[in-house]
Enzyme design. Structure first.
Site, PDB file in Angstrom:
ATOM      1  N   ASP B 176      -5.864   2.948   0.604  1.00 58.98           N
ATOM      2  CA  ASP B 176      -6.995   2.736  -0.305  1.00 58.98           C
ATOM      3  C   ASP B 176      -8.124   1.971   0.376  1.00 58.98           C
ATOM      4  O   ASP B 176      -7.914   1.292   1.372  1.00 58.98           O
ATOM      5  CB  ASP B 176      -6.526   1.954  -1.535  1.00 58.98           C
ATOM      6  CG  ASP B 176      -5.985   0.602  -1.165  1.00 58.98           C
ATOM      7  OD1 ASP B 176      -6.303  -0.379  -1.870  1.00 58.98           O
ATOM      8  OD2 ASP B 176      -5.236   0.512  -0.170  1.00 58.98           O
ATOM      9  N   GLU B 177      -9.305   2.091  -0.210  1.00 59.16           N
ATOM     10  CA  GLU B 177     -10.464   1.277   0.182  1.00 59.16           C
ATOM     11  C   GLU B 177     -10.605   1.176   1.696  1.00 59.16           C
ATOM     12  O   GLU B 177     -10.564   0.090   2.274  1.00 59.16           O
ATOM     13  CB  GLU B 177     -10.344  -0.120  -0.443  1.00 59.16           C
ATOM     14  CG  GLU B 177     -10.378  -0.052  -1.965  1.00 59.16           C
ATOM     15  CD  GLU B 177     -10.265  -1.418  -2.631  1.00 59.16           C
ATOM     16  OE1 GLU B 177     -11.008  -1.638  -3.606  1.00 59.16           O
ATOM     17  OE2 GLU B 177      -9.447  -2.248  -2.191  1.00 59.16           O
ATOM     18  N   VAL B 178     -10.739   2.358   2.330  1.00 58.07           N
ATOM     19  CA  VAL B 178     -10.861   2.397   3.784  1.00 58.07           C
ATOM     20  C   VAL B 178     -12.343   2.511   4.131  1.00 58.07           C
ATOM     21  O   VAL B 178     -12.965   3.556   3.930  1.00 58.07           O
ATOM     22  CB  VAL B 178     -10.078   3.575   4.373  1.00 58.07           C
ATOM     23  CG1 VAL B 178     -10.171   3.579   5.894  1.00 58.07           C
ATOM     24  CG2 VAL B 178      -8.619   3.503   3.922  1.00 58.07           C
TER      25      VAL B 178
END
Lengths: 521, 386
Positions: B176-178
């Site tokens: 997530d949230e890369v």
């Protein structure tokens, strides 16, 4: 033969503050042989340490000695501390051929007397050294005490000396050899719990008692009953607990006995309170007019002191109630006279039951000269009260609400720590009349969900004030040494599953402001 | 269930079963009923994790999703790369492999799975404390260096070590949230991308899929946060379980593509969102928008997530309970039965009772009727009405 008492202190005056270290690795201050914080809370009276690290056997065995060493309470305490010191997997992971510096904990208790009463000897010594050390014949650890309660205090200190090393995966005692000789400054070091504003289940009271033992607090002042609810079973007046919030928010007499017994195993007294004549609205749910018998409670609560309340007595409606007004007129009494009459009459009943009465300070402020001379006055309204009490020859307990009321969330730990029970009392004889002090956890906004978070860590600050030597704690730098040590103790409480709040928040029981290490929040 | 049927009678001082005879036949609606704990934003001691596991068992939650590691700290021992846990907050805010095994065993005794997570390639800044080479550069400490073989050697080492500790069939790989911006700004990474004609988005996909292969080789089913599905859902390994969190309406899309789904819609099931009252937690439905029965079976269940930014030992249980109980019933009980109850009378009374039961068992469940979670009671009162 135990080594002679060493009287000089090695005491940290300057800490290497954890907060100054790298943000990502805010380790507690490095431990060296001298000049650094001692991570024992509360600070022991006398101690010396060294530079050695000793490995402790996960199969540490108890070696009970002396007339009291074989007491069940000692063996049970050892088992509790064994679970606190070692991981559950430590025994299974122990290498068969391992050698440890400390494989045995000898506990010598001189007296077999298990009576727990105010002023019982809580002193102990601890000696930990490797074999062949200059002062030891046999390596290992020894706790010596006059009573089993001193031994229990010693076990707590020992448990704080045992630290898990994440490199070697051993439990270690660092800075050995240790010689500790310790005893409390005050005999009465209390925490008050209010189970009327919110019912606290027995399991929660047990958790609180456990956490008290970690900081050597030794009196649980159980404010059982108040206006809002009456949760305790009183067999001689069985309708009284109809004043409980609900049928299940109650304590049976068996529950109460169990709590007393659970506390006793940890050397903790239970001082019960029946607050009269004010704060008693809940009684009317069961009995519109009544005078309860305290004799049943005498069987449940063996502690020598019994708290009769007597605070915040608003007598206005006595005058407005016809039959009470008549009673007053017949005796030519004002309501203030009647307040005094009530308190003194309750005191007599308690004294007949072989109790020493404790009363909140309004009784002293209103008619101090009339109080039974055995009375212990419980200060709460503000500072400067105990000096007046002891000047009149009465005993005093300090709970100045400006600093030691835990429901006052805007009192930071520094103010709790620096509050001094003997402030303003210079005469030594009068100083002895101050039994100690008490932090009070009033329950209006404290229930199971937040009570421990409100009590800790500030109660620990008071616990050290009440246990440790005045000169030693005054000598420490508050914002470096004491803060580092309190941080460490807060993390120790968390490690033991106690929901102690962050140390550095301004308001008590607030969440951490963001991600971070236990040791800096 | 039996323990909840046993009630102490304060008159007779006996424990009683009321309204007998009872005949109960019970089984859960969903097989995956999870609670996620974050031990990176705040280290939670083993004793606290045990308390959480106990409280999960009281409401029949059965998956502890252990989000062990994140940007701020790396607390777990990884024997093949022993410097990794230098990323812990301190030397004592750590879990040894024995601690981790013990937690798994403690949970197993309560029929609770432990699903571990290694969130890659984002949320991994803490890894570089022990091995700075994992950072693309000192000014680009996240995401992990996609261009380096070493990165995947370390991931392989971590997963291999963890395979010996975590027997659960699912392993969470995060994803997530890369924020791949600084991959482009780091010369050697940019060069690697150019050589392969890859955008940073391609590289994100490459990273996730490569990590998935490592997990699959170790006989794990990979779980990934929903961005992986949203970005390259068609490329995900078909075994992938997609973990929804960004909002509603995701699992319908996931199962329509034949992938399995876990629901954690942050609008309702993120416990760190303190302004979600229990009613919203209770009425969130994992099968919302999915009518096809075959597709419904692809929803494994759901999970409430206890992110740790402001949750530590002092307040974690107070934040989890009682709202997690609302989700627990949604995931265990039959849809028709729970939908038929009146929320503000029947369910509220039952939830009040359960909250008091948790308190009675020493769990710091917060008042039910406060608007915000983990607030103190507003004043004196009975457990059953607050």
């Amino acid at each position: 033969m135990p080594p002679k008492l060493l009287t000089h202190l090695i005491l940290a005056l300057v800490a290497v503050s954890g907060a100054a270290a790298a943000r990502r690795h805010p380790a507690p201050a490095n431990f060296t042989a001298s000049g650094n914080p001692v991570y024992i809370w509360p600070l022991p009276k006398n101690f010396t340490s060294g530079t050695q690290t000793l490995a402790v056997d996960p199969d540490l065995a108890l070696d009970p000695q002396g007339a009291g060493g074989g007491a069940a309470a000692v063996a049970e305490a050892f088992e509790r501390y064994r679970h606190l010191i070692f991981s559950p997997w430590a025994h299974a992971a122990r290498p068969a051929s391992a050698g440890y510096d400390v494989a045995r904990l000898t506990v010598v208790v001189a007296s077999a007397d298990e009576t727990l009463e105010l002023g019982v000897d809580e002193s102990y010594t601890i000696y930990i050294a490797a074999a062949g050390g200059a002062n030891s014949i046999v390596g290992g650890a020894t706790i010596e005490a006059n009573t089993i309660y001193g031994a229990i205090r010693g076990l707590e200190t020992f448990s704080q000396l045992c630290v898990f090393n994440y490199d070697t995966k051993n439990v270690e005692v660092r800075y050995a050899p240790w010689y500790i000789q310790d005893e409390p400054r005050f005999a009465f070091r209390g925490l008050m719990l209010d189970t009327s504003r919110h019912y606290l289940p027995v399991d929660v009271i047990k958790q609180v008692i456990d956490s008290m033992s970690f900081s050597k607090l030794n009196v649980l002042h159980w404010h059982i009953i108040d206006e809002q609810s009456f949760p305790l079973e009183i067999p001689s007046y069985p309708n009284l607990w109809k004043g409980s919030y609900s049928k299940s928010e109650r304590y049976t007499v068996e529950d109460a006995r169990y709590i007393v017994s659970y506390a006793k195993k940890r050397g903790i007294h239970v001082m019960a309170e029946i607050d009269v004549p004010g704060h008693a609205e809940s009684w009317g749910n069961g009995y519109p007019k009544l005078w309860p018998s305290l004799s049943y409670m005498r069987k449940i609560f063996p502690f020598g002191l019994f708290h009769l309340g007597g605070d915040e007595v608003y007598t206005g409606c006595w005058n407005l109630t016809p039959h009470v007004k008549q009673w007053l007129d017949e005796r030519n009494m004002t309501t203030k006279d009647a307040y005094k009459y009530f308190v003194l009459k309750a005191q007599e009943i308690a004294i007949d039951l072989n109790w020493i009465p404790v009363n909140w300070e309004e009784t002293f402020n209103s008619f101090g000269g009339s109080l039974n001379p055995r009375t212990v006055v419980h200060n709460w309204l503000g500072p400067g009260v105990c000096p007046k009490v002891v000047a009149k020859g009465l005993r005093c307990i300090m709970s100045n609400q400006g600093v030691w009321y835990l429901d006052h969330l805007d009192v930071p730990w520094e103010q709790v720590y620096t509050a001094e029970p003997l402030a303003g009392i210079d005469d030594t004889a009068q100083q002895k009349l101050v039994l100690g002090g008490e932090v009070c956890m009033w329950g209006e906004t404290a229930d199971t969900s937040d009570v421990q978070q409100t009590i800790w860590p500030r109660a620990a600050a008071a616990a050290e004030r009440m246990w440790s030597q005045l000169e030693a704690i005054s000598a420490q730098d508050l914002e470096t040494t004491v803060l580092a040590r309190l941080h460490y103790f807060r993390c120790l409480l968390n490690h033991r599953g106690i929901a102690a709040a962050p140390v550095t928040n301004f308001y008590a029981r607030r969440p951490p402001i963001g991600p971070g290490s236990c040791f800096v929040q | 269930t039996f323990s909840q049927l046993c009630v102490f009678n304060y008159d007779t001082k006996n424990v009683e079963v009321r309204y007998a005879p009872w005949y109960i036949q019970d089984e859960p609606r969903f097989a995956f009923r999870g609670l996620m704990l974050d031990t990176s934003r705040h280290y939670l001691p083993v004793d606290v994790i045990k308390q959480v596991i106990d409280s999960m068992s009281f409401s029949k939650l059965n998956v502890l999703h252990w989000h062990i590691i994140d940007e701020q700290s790396f607390p777990l021992e990884i024997p093949s790369y022993p410097n990794l846990w230098k990323g812990s907050y301190s030397k004592s805010e750590r879990y040894t492999v024995e601690d981790a095994r013990y937690i798994v065993s403690y949970a197993k005794k309560r029929g609770i799975h432990v699903m571990a997570e290694i969130d890659v390639p984002g949320h991994a800044e803490s890894w570089g404390n022990g091995y700075p080479k994992l950072w693309p550069s000192l000014s680009c400490t996240e995401p992990l260096d996609v261009s380096s073989n070493f990165t995947f050697e370390v991931i392989t080492g971590i997963l291999s070590d963890m395979r010996k500790i975590f027997p659960f069939g699912l392993f969470h790989l995060g994803g997530d949230e890369v924020y791949t911006g600084c991959w482009n700004l780091t010369p050697h990474v940019k060069q690697w991308l150019d050589e392969r004609n890859m955008t940073t988005k391609d590289a994100y996909k490459y990273f996730v899929l490569k990590a998935q292969e490592i997990a699959i080789d170790l006989n794990w089913i990979p779980v990934n946060w929903e961005e992986t599905f949203n970005s390259f859902g068609g490329s995900l390994n078909p075994r992938t379980v997609v973990h929804n969190w960004l909002g509603p309406g995701v699992c319908p899309k996931v199962v329509a593509k034949g992938l399995r789904c876990i629901m954690s819609n942050q609008g309702v099931w993120y416990l760190d969102h303190l302004d979600v009252p229990w009613e919203q937690v209770y009425t969130a439905e994992p099968l919302a928008g999915i009518d096809d029965t075959a597709q419904q079976k692809l929803v494994l269940g759901g999970e409430v997530c206890m992110w740790g930014e402001t949750a530590d030992t002092s307040d974690v249980q107070q934040t989890i309970w009682p709202r997690a109980a609302a989700a627990a019933e949604r995931m265990w009980s039959q849809l028709e039965a729970i939908s038929a109850q009146d929320l503000e009378t029947t369910v509220l009374a039952r939830l009040h009772y359960f909250r008091c039961l948790l308190n009675h068992r020493g769990i710091a469940a917060a008042p039910v009727t406060n608007f915000y979670a983990r607030r103190p009671p507003i004043g004196p009162g009975s457990c059953f009405v607050q």
